[in-house]
Design a protein around this motif. Structure first.
Motif, PDB file in Angstrom:
ATOM      1  N   TRP A 167      -8.029   2.348   2.821  1.00 41.93           N
ATOM      2  CA  TRP A 167      -7.916   3.081   1.562  1.00 41.93           C
ATOM      3  C   TRP A 167      -8.405   2.170   0.447  1.00 41.93           C
ATOM      4  CZ3 TRP A 167      -2.937   6.482   0.874  1.00 41.93           C
ATOM      5  CH2 TRP A 167      -2.867   7.398   1.919  1.00 41.93           C
ATOM      6  N   HIS A 220      -5.851   0.744   6.646  1.00 36.94           N
ATOM      7  CA  HIS A 220      -6.692   1.873   7.048  1.00 36.94           C
ATOM      8  C   HIS A 220      -7.792   2.140   6.034  1.00 36.94           C
ATOM      9  CE1 HIS A 220      -2.518   2.264   8.414  1.00 36.94           C
ATOM     10  NE2 HIS A 220      -3.086   2.492   9.577  1.00 36.94           N
ATOM     11  N   CYS A 222       0.822  -1.207   0.000  1.00 33.70           N
ATOM     12  CA  CYS A 222       0.000   0.000   0.000  1.00 33.70           C
ATOM     13  C   CYS A 222       0.863   1.268   0.000  1.00 33.70           C
ATOM     14  CB  CYS A 222      -0.905  -0.020   1.235  1.00 33.70           C
ATOM     15  SG  CYS A 222      -2.038   1.374   1.311  1.00 33.70           S
ATOM     16  N   HIS A 229       0.227   3.935   1.354  1.00 36.16           N
ATOM     17  CA  HIS A 229       0.090   4.639   2.623  1.00 36.16           C
ATOM     18  C   HIS A 229       1.173   4.193   3.599  1.00 36.16           C
ATOM     19  CE1 HIS A 229      -2.385   5.484   6.474  1.00 36.16           C
ATOM     20  NE2 HIS A 229      -1.685   6.560   6.142  1.00 36.16           N
ATOM     21  N   GLN A 230       1.048   2.965   4.107  1.00 36.51           N
ATOM     22  CA  GLN A 230       2.033   2.501   5.088  1.00 36.51           C
ATOM     23  C   GLN A 230       2.512   1.075   4.814  1.00 36.51           C
ATOM     24  OE1 GLN A 230       0.653   3.262   9.113  1.00 36.51           O
ATOM     25  NE2 GLN A 230       0.686   5.462   8.795  1.00 36.51           N
ATOM     26  N   CYS A 256      -7.656  -1.643   1.334  1.00 36.12           N
ATOM     27  CA  CYS A 256      -6.488  -2.038   2.120  1.00 36.12           C
ATOM     28  C   CYS A 256      -6.900  -2.414   3.544  1.00 36.12           C
ATOM     29  CB  CYS A 256      -5.475  -0.894   2.142  1.00 36.12           C
ATOM     30  SG  CYS A 256      -4.002  -1.269   3.096  1.00 36.12           S
TER      31      CYS A 256
END
Ligand code: FES
Length: 122
Positions: free
Chosen positions: A75, A73, A49, A51-52, A70
């Motif tokens: 997304w 969180h 991802c 994001h993280q 995901c």
């Protein structure tokens, strides 16, 4: 898509992938997510991802809408294009895919760059 020469790497994990299913694989040192869409086409994206870096294959997959959420969180991504749906403005790195006689190959650019996108706050 990068202009660098591509190294085509066979992905055994994608060989017997059903339409409407996805699988993650390590391809030439890259974490890749391979999607076999309901229309029979394949797509390959970064496997982590933006994001993280949670493994996208662990997310919630809806093959009808081709949307992946995901597990980190929540997304959401459109797996036809790799575009972020929520939030918009991010995009998964996409690898070229070639399928010949049922053998799936991913094109890895030989440019020594990192082949995944990270989300940048505006
Ligand atoms: S790690 Fe994927 S949404 Fe946060």
């Amino acid at each position: 898509m990068a202009d660098a020469p591509l190294k085509w790497v066979e992905v055994p994990e994608a060989q017997d992938l059903w339409e409407g299913d996805l699988v993650d694989a390590e391809v030439d040192g890259e974490q890749v997510l391979i999607v076999h869409h309901l229309d029979g086409s394949f797509a390959a994206y970064q496997g982590l991802c933006p994001h993280q870096e949670v493994l996208l294959a662990d997310g919630k997959w809806d093959e009808e809408s081709a949307t992946l959420e995901c597990s980190g969180h929540a997304w959401q991504f459109d797996m036809r294009s790799g575009e972020g749906i929520n939030p918009a403005g991010c995009r998964l790195y996409q690898f070229p895919v070639e399928v010949t006689d049922g053998i799936v190959r991913i094109g890895i650019p030989q440019d020594e760059l990192v082949h995944y996108n990270r989300y940048q706050e505006a």
